[in-house]
Design a protein around this motif. Structure first.
Motif, PDB file in Angstrom:
ATOM      1  N   TYR A  84       0.827  -1.215   0.000  1.00 24.33           N
ATOM      2  CA  TYR A  84       0.000   0.000   0.000  1.00 24.33           C
ATOM      3  C   TYR A  84       0.863   1.268   0.000  1.00 24.33           C
ATOM      4  O   TYR A  84       0.428   2.331  -0.417  1.00 24.33           O
ATOM      5  N   ASP A  85       2.120   1.162   0.500  1.00 30.80           N
ATOM      6  CA  ASP A  85       3.022   2.313   0.380  1.00 30.80           C
ATOM      7  C   ASP A  85       3.274   2.635  -1.093  1.00 30.80           C
ATOM      8  O   ASP A  85       3.282   3.800  -1.514  1.00 30.80           O
ATOM      9  N   LEU A  86       3.501   1.606  -1.882  1.00 33.72           N
ATOM     10  CA  LEU A  86       3.769   1.800  -3.306  1.00 33.72           C
ATOM     11  C   LEU A  86       2.558   2.400  -4.003  1.00 33.72           C
ATOM     12  O   LEU A  86       2.684   3.304  -4.845  1.00 33.72           O
ATOM     13  N   ARG A  87       1.360   1.910  -3.655  1.00 36.79           N
ATOM     14  CA  ARG A  87       0.162   2.439  -4.295  1.00 36.79           C
ATOM     15  C   ARG A  87      -0.054   3.918  -3.889  1.00 36.79           C
ATOM     16  O   ARG A  87      -0.502   4.739  -4.697  1.00 36.79           O
ATOM     17  N   ALA A  88       0.280   4.260  -2.660  1.00 39.21           N
ATOM     18  CA  ALA A  88       0.123   5.634  -2.206  1.00 39.21           C
ATOM     19  C   ALA A  88       1.074   6.571  -2.951  1.00 39.21           C
ATOM     20  O   ALA A  88       0.716   7.696  -3.310  1.00 39.21           O
ATOM     21  N   ILE A  89       2.293   6.102  -3.194  1.00 39.58           N
ATOM     22  CA  ILE A  89       3.252   6.918  -3.943  1.00 39.58           C
ATOM     23  C   ILE A  89       2.768   7.092  -5.381  1.00 39.58           C
ATOM     24  O   ILE A  89       2.878   8.177  -5.962  1.00 39.58           O
ATOM     25  N   GLU A  90       2.205   6.030  -5.974  1.00 41.42           N
ATOM     26  CA  GLU A  90       1.645   6.151  -7.326  1.00 41.42           C
ATOM     27  C   GLU A  90       0.556   7.226  -7.361  1.00 41.42           C
ATOM     28  O   GLU A  90       0.542   8.090  -8.246  1.00 41.42           O
ATOM     29  N   ASP A  91      -0.353   7.175  -6.393  1.00 43.55           N
ATOM     30  CA  ASP A  91      -1.446   8.152  -6.358  1.00 43.55           C
ATOM     31  C   ASP A  91      -0.897   9.567  -6.164  1.00 43.55           C
ATOM     32  O   ASP A  91      -1.377  10.528  -6.784  1.00 43.55           O
ATOM     33  N   CYS A  92       0.086   9.685  -5.288  1.00 41.73           N
ATOM     34  CA  CYS A  92       0.674  10.998  -5.026  1.00 41.73           C
ATOM     35  C   CYS A  92       1.287  11.584  -6.302  1.00 41.73           C
ATOM     36  O   CYS A  92       1.087  12.758  -6.621  1.00 41.73           O
ATOM     37  N   LEU A  93       2.032  10.782  -7.063  1.00 42.24           N
ATOM     38  CA  LEU A  93       2.657  11.279  -8.299  1.00 42.24           C
ATOM     39  C   LEU A  93       1.605  11.599  -9.355  1.00 42.24           C
ATOM     40  O   LEU A  93       1.749  12.583 -10.101  1.00 42.24           O
ATOM     41  N   MET A  94       0.552  10.805  -9.454  1.00 41.84           N
ATOM     42  CA  MET A  94      -0.491  11.088 -10.438  1.00 41.84           C
ATOM     43  C   MET A  94      -1.192  12.404 -10.138  1.00 41.84           C
ATOM     44  O   MET A  94      -1.607  13.134 -11.048  1.00 41.84           O
ATOM     45  N   LEU A  95      -1.326  12.732  -8.837  1.00 41.00           N
ATOM     46  CA  LEU A  95      -1.997  13.974  -8.469  1.00 41.00           C
ATOM     47  C   LEU A  95      -1.211  15.217  -8.867  1.00 41.00           C
ATOM     48  O   LEU A  95      -1.747  16.325  -8.843  1.00 41.00           O
ATOM     49  N   THR A  96       0.077  15.083  -9.219  1.00 41.39           N
ATOM     50  CA  THR A  96       0.842  16.253  -9.671  1.00 41.39           C
ATOM     51  C   THR A  96       0.339  16.779 -11.001  1.00 41.39           C
ATOM     52  O   THR A  96       0.609  17.921 -11.369  1.00 41.39           O
ATOM     53  N   GLY A  97      -0.343  15.935 -11.784  1.00 42.44           N
ATOM     54  CA  GLY A  97      -0.909  16.394 -13.045  1.00 42.44           C
ATOM     55  C   GLY A  97       0.060  16.417 -14.209  1.00 42.44           C
ATOM     56  O   GLY A  97      -0.279  16.943 -15.278  1.00 42.44           O
ATOM     57  N   VAL A  98       1.263  15.853 -14.039  1.00 47.73           N
ATOM     58  CA  VAL A  98       2.233  15.900 -15.134  1.00 47.73           C
ATOM     59  C   VAL A  98       2.523  14.514 -15.708  1.00 47.73           C
ATOM     60  O   VAL A  98       3.356  14.381 -16.601  1.00 47.73           O
ATOM     61  N   PHE A  99       1.791  13.484 -15.220  1.00 50.64           N
ATOM     62  CA  PHE A  99       2.018  12.131 -15.710  1.00 50.64           C
ATOM     63  C   PHE A  99       0.734  11.538 -16.274  1.00 50.64           C
ATOM     64  O   PHE A  99      -0.357  11.738 -15.734  1.00 50.64           O
ATOM     65  N   LYS A 100       0.874  10.788 -17.372  1.00 50.58           N
ATOM     66  CA  LYS A 100      -0.229   9.985 -17.898  1.00 50.58           C
ATOM     67  C   LYS A 100      -0.366   8.690 -17.112  1.00 50.58           C
ATOM     68  O   LYS A 100      -1.478   8.184 -16.901  1.00 50.58           O
ATOM     69  N   ARG A 101       0.782   8.136 -16.711  1.00 50.17           N
ATOM     70  CA  ARG A 101       0.794   6.833 -16.046  1.00 50.17           C
ATOM     71  C   ARG A 101       1.959   6.766 -15.073  1.00 50.17           C
ATOM     72  O   ARG A 101       3.048   7.258 -15.358  1.00 50.17           O
ATOM     73  N   VAL A 102       1.715   6.140 -13.908  1.00 50.42           N
ATOM     74  CA  VAL A 102       2.767   5.888 -12.928  1.00 50.42           C
ATOM     75  C   VAL A 102       2.589   4.470 -12.396  1.00 50.42           C
ATOM     76  O   VAL A 102       1.486   4.081 -12.008  1.00 50.42           O
ATOM     77  N   GLN A 103       3.676   3.705 -12.400  1.00 50.46           N
ATOM     78  CA  GLN A 103       3.625   2.347 -11.854  1.00 50.46           C
ATOM     79  C   GLN A 103       4.874   2.077 -11.042  1.00 50.46           C
ATOM     80  O   GLN A 103       5.990   2.330 -11.511  1.00 50.46           O
ATOM     81  N   LEU A 104       4.697   1.574  -9.815  1.00 50.13           N
ATOM     82  CA  LEU A 104       5.815   1.191  -8.963  1.00 50.13           C
ATOM     83  C   LEU A 104       5.836  -0.324  -8.825  1.00 50.13           C
ATOM     84  O   LEU A 104       4.783  -0.956  -8.632  1.00 50.13           O
TER      85      LEU A 104
END
Length: 457
Positions: A84-104
């Motif tokens: 869930y730490d990894l999923r939280a970091i994915e969500d955090c990076l997606m919220l920046t608005g500069v990525f189409k996709r983020v996967q950890l």
């Protein structure tokens, strides 16, 4: 176009710098707090076994610095990570608005952050006021944009004052032919009319080139371009040599080969202290191909920084060059070298070398050697400050035509010593030096104070 030491060489950047807008990633505190809250909620809902990753690797980033991506949502090595730490970091990076996709995901002991950036990159328009000793105060306007063409960085810059007018443009496509071969295009138009010269000059050149970077330390460039330049409005009382060199224009192809090799301090850190950093740059031009005025122009520069103590370093710089006509043709002042100002502290721009009366003629050959002991004083009065003491020696010499021996073109060494100071004022880098010639020749133009800065807005 004047081909002289003062102008240097027009080159595209190794890699375009990231847009300023991405600095916001460093201070994305709201998103970081949101991700932290998500971590807490997920911890309560779905506990699982933690995993420690020794490295954090970013893949897919083209424009955003990898360090910014890691730091924005606290993806750090040697920390315990639940799923869930990894999923939280994915969500955090997606919220920046500069990525189409983020996967950890984990790959052995490495945590991989795989991203796809949003393609739309807004351009950046800037104005600037700079002071360069050989050109004086310059007003500048520039525009740059990523993905100006698909996968291509583009920029245009205009610089002008009463004596200098310059327009340059760059296109740069990284990884055009595989991961190590880039494609670039440089174009420049320049006209100069300096008060301390008896002539004007100007012209343009355009050059497509390939850049091969097999390692982080080595870069090779090869270009084939076209140059058109002229030397005009030679004053009636100017040196007879300058009058003979006047030309309405020479328009012809040229080739360029450049090799850069070096290691920065960040790449060669030892266990106890930094090892010496260095760079070597070799350039070879063949101007005016296919004409009776073919000129070989060879240039070399060596820079080294040797740490002597945690805050003390010795800086060494060696520069040199030679221009030669390959068809028994003479060079022109627009081809020759004019060391001075920030390239030979203590002497004015176009201040040394062969001369005829009041006219500085430049030299077919030159070299300048510099040693500087530099200390980092840290922050004083809120200003990051570095100071140094230096000695320099050099010469410019050699002409194809001495007007039957009337002009002395032999090599006469000059030398100088002085103090240097660099600091930032409101994020504006300022470089200042005080220099005193120790050895000079009659007629040399000296310059005790040097200043350069560039303020952008």
């Amino acid at each position: 176009m004047t081909i002289s030491l003062q102008e240097g060489v027009l080159r595209a950047p190794r890699r375009p710098a990231p847009p300023h807008g991405f600095a916001a990633l460093r201070s994305h505190r709201l998103l970081t707090c949101a991700s932290a809250l998500a971590v807490v909620l997920l911890t309560l809902a779905a506990p699982s076994q933690a995993r420690v990753y020794r490295e954090v690797e970013v893949r897919g980033a083209r424009f955003i610095p990898e360090d910014d991506i890691r730091a924005t949502c606290s993806a750090v090595p040697d920390a315990d990570y639940q799923d869930y730490d990894l999923r939280a970091i994915e969500d955090c990076l997606m919220l920046t608005g500069v990525f189409k996709r983020v996967q950890l995901r984990g790959e052995g002991t490495t945590l991989v952050i795989d991203v796809t950036e949003i393609d739309a990159r807004p351009g950046r328009l800037e104005g600037a006021l700079s002071y360069i000793m050989q050109d004086g105060f310059l007003a500048e306007a520039s525009y740059e944009q990523y993905d100006l063409l698909p996968g291509t960085f583009g920029s245009v810059q205009l610089s002008f004052n009463r004596q200098v007018r310059e327009l340059e443009g760059h296109l740069y496509h990284a990884d055009q032919f595989g991961e190590t071969v880039d494609l670039g295009l440089d174009a420049i138009w320049r006209e100069t009319d300096y008060d301390d010269r008896s002539y004007s000059d100007g012209g343009y050149r355009i050059e497509p080139y390939l850049a091969w970077t097999p390692t982080e330390d080595l870069r090779l460039e090869i270009g084939l371009g076209w140059r058109d330049y002229r030397m005009y409005e030679v004053e009636s009382d100017a040196s007879l040599l300058l009058q003979r060199e006047e030309t309405d224009g020479i328009s012809a192809p040229y080739t360029r080969f450049a090799l850069t090799f070096g290691a920065s301090a960040e790449l060669v850190l030892g266990e106890d202290r930094a090892r010496p950093a260095y760079s070597v740059e070799l350039q070879q031009y063949m101007w005016n191909l296919g004409t009776g005025d073919v000129i070989s122009d060879s240039r070399a520069e060596l820079r080294a920084r040797s740490p002597l103590a945690p805050e003390l370093a010795l800086l060494t710089t060696l520069r040199g060059g030679n221009v030669t006509g390959l068809n028994d043709n003479n060079t022109r002042a627009t081809d020759r070298y004019f060391p001075g100002a920030d390239t030979f502290r203590g002497f004015a721009p176009r201040g040394i070398g062969p001369r005829d009366g009041d006219d500085m003629l430049g030299g077919n050959s030159y070299f300048v050697a510099s040693l500087e002991l530099q200390r980092d004083f840290g922050t004083i009065l809120s200003l990051p400050l570095r100071g140094g003491t230096f000695v320099e020696t050099g010469a410019a010499w050699g002409l194809d035509n001495t007007l039957d021996g009337r002009i002395d073109d032999t090599r006469h060494l000059r030398s100088s010593a002085g103090l240097s100071l660099t600091f930032d004022v409101a994020e504006v880098p300022v470089s200042l030096f005080l220099a005193q010639p120790l050895r000079k020749e009659p007629g040399d133009e000296t310059q005790a104070l040097g200043l350069s800065f560039s303020a952008r807005f």
